[in-house]
Design a protein around this motif. Structure first.
Motif, PDB file in Angstrom:
ATOM      1  N   LEU A  96      -0.825 -18.241 -13.513  1.00 13.56           N
ATOM      2  CA  LEU A  96      -1.125 -18.047 -14.937  1.00 13.56           C
ATOM      3  C   LEU A  96      -0.027 -18.706 -15.752  1.00 13.56           C
ATOM      4  O   LEU A  96       1.158 -18.420 -15.581  1.00 13.56           O
ATOM      5  N   LEU A  97      -0.439 -19.617 -16.628  1.00 13.83           N
ATOM      6  CA  LEU A  97       0.482 -20.332 -17.512  1.00 13.83           C
ATOM      7  C   LEU A  97       0.079 -20.056 -18.956  1.00 13.83           C
ATOM      8  O   LEU A  97      -1.103 -20.067 -19.285  1.00 13.83           O
ATOM      9  N   LYS A  98       1.070 -19.835 -19.802  1.00 12.10           N
ATOM     10  CA  LYS A  98       0.808 -19.629 -21.227  1.00 12.10           C
ATOM     11  C   LYS A  98       1.374 -20.824 -21.980  1.00 12.10           C
ATOM     12  O   LYS A  98       2.561 -21.128 -21.887  1.00 12.10           O
ATOM     13  N   SER A  99       0.511 -21.492 -22.735  1.00 11.46           N
ATOM     14  CA  SER A  99       0.961 -22.665 -23.488  1.00 11.46           C
ATOM     15  C   SER A  99       1.670 -22.223 -24.763  1.00 11.46           C
ATOM     16  O   SER A  99       1.610 -21.059 -25.156  1.00 11.46           O
ATOM     17  N   SER A 100       2.335 -23.187 -25.417  1.00 10.22           N
ATOM     18  CA  SER A 100       3.047 -22.862 -26.653  1.00 10.22           C
ATOM     19  C   SER A 100       2.082 -22.446 -27.758  1.00 10.22           C
ATOM     20  O   SER A 100       2.464 -21.796 -28.710  1.00 10.22           O
ATOM     21  N   GLY A 101       0.807 -22.799 -27.639  1.00 12.73           N
ATOM     22  CA  GLY A 101      -0.220 -22.394 -28.605  1.00 12.73           C
ATOM     23  C   GLY A 101      -0.814 -21.046 -28.262  1.00 12.73           C
ATOM     24  O   GLY A 101      -1.893 -20.710 -28.741  1.00 12.73           O
ATOM     25  N   SER A 102      -0.190 -20.257 -27.409  1.00 14.94           N
ATOM     26  CA  SER A 102      -0.604 -18.914 -27.001  1.00 14.94           C
ATOM     27  C   SER A 102      -1.906 -18.907 -26.203  1.00 14.94           C
ATOM     28  O   SER A 102      -2.584 -17.904 -26.135  1.00 14.94           O
ATOM     29  N   GLU A 103      -2.264 -20.010 -25.606  1.00 15.99           N
ATOM     30  CA  GLU A 103      -3.456 -20.090 -24.764  1.00 15.99           C
ATOM     31  C   GLU A 103      -3.028 -19.831 -23.321  1.00 15.99           C
ATOM     32  O   GLU A 103      -2.101 -20.457 -22.815  1.00 15.99           O
TER      33      GLU A 103
ATOM     34  N   LEU B  81      -3.724 -20.078 -19.380  1.00 16.68           N
ATOM     35  CA  LEU B  81      -4.494 -20.878 -18.434  1.00 16.68           C
ATOM     36  C   LEU B  81      -4.402 -20.267 -17.043  1.00 16.68           C
ATOM     37  O   LEU B  81      -3.315 -19.918 -16.586  1.00 16.68           O
ATOM     38  N   LYS B  82      -5.536 -20.169 -16.384  1.00 24.53           N
ATOM     39  CA  LYS B  82      -5.579 -19.737 -14.993  1.00 24.53           C
ATOM     40  C   LYS B  82      -5.802 -21.000 -14.173  1.00 24.53           C
ATOM     41  O   LYS B  82      -6.856 -21.630 -14.239  1.00 24.53           O
TER      42      LYS B  82
ATOM     43  N   ILE C 290      -3.856 -29.141 -15.062  1.00 25.65           N
ATOM     44  CA  ILE C 290      -3.161 -28.390 -16.113  1.00 25.65           C
ATOM     45  C   ILE C 290      -3.331 -29.133 -17.436  1.00 25.65           C
ATOM     46  O   ILE C 290      -3.696 -28.544 -18.439  1.00 25.65           O
ATOM     47  N   THR C 291      -3.046 -30.431 -17.436  1.00 29.10           N
ATOM     48  CA  THR C 291      -3.316 -31.317 -18.573  1.00 29.10           C
ATOM     49  C   THR C 291      -4.020 -32.551 -18.006  1.00 29.10           C
ATOM     50  O   THR C 291      -4.393 -32.578 -16.830  1.00 29.10           O
TER      51      THR C 291
END
Length: 160
Positions: A106-113, A115-116, A123-124
């Motif tokens: 689980l990753l949280k982007s700087s935009g508060s999104e 990602l699983k 990822i990108t």
């Protein structure tokens, strides 16, 4: 006879004390009137604040600036979470998990999104997750493998 003499002395003392009481109250009234007569209002009041007022306004301005700064919402990064940057986007590692299909991150982007990302997922555009292990993950960045170690042990010899 003694009773009469003591009664006369008591009455005389009482009259003396009462007369002093009335004289003192008249004198006090005269002093109050005299003080009121001698008060003179200053002809011009100063419009410039005094030193205490300047200090008060400076402290008030500092407090308001502090409140404005505190009112701005800031989302601090937790110290125990690792921050990763891919293609100029910061991701915070929230954790490595396992389910029936396999492991995922689980990753949280700087935009508060949030990602699983499972092994093999992108990822990108230029970054994909190749493999996940217990203490590391392998990432493909522009077809180049980069291994990211998630947990590092402290050398036991250096601790004493």
């Amino acid at each position: 006879m003694i009773v009469r003499i003591s009664l006369i002395i008591s009455l005389a003392a009482s009259l003396y004390l009462f007369s002093e009481l009335f004289d003192a109250s008249e004198e006090r009234d005269n002093n109050i009137r005299a003080a009121a007569v001698y008060f003179v209002e200053p002809p011009v009041l100063s419009t410039e604040p005094i030193l205490a007022e300047k200090e008060w306004y400076a402290l008030l301005a500092a407090r308001e600036a502090k409140n404005v700064k505190a009112a701005e919402p800031e989302e601090p990064k937790p110290k125990n979470q690792k921050t990763l940057t891919f293609d100029g986007v910061e991701f915070t590692l929230l954790g490595i998990f396992k389910n029936r299909e396999g492991g995922f991150v689980l990753l949280k982007s700087s935009g508060s999104e949030v990602l699983k990302v499972a092994a093999g997922d992108a990822i990108t555009e230029n970054v994909a997750l190749k493999a996940i292990t217990v203490d590391s993950m392998t990432v493909l960045v522009s077809n180049k493998e980069h291994s990211i170690r998630l947990f590092k042990r402290v050398n036991e010899d250096s601790n004493g």
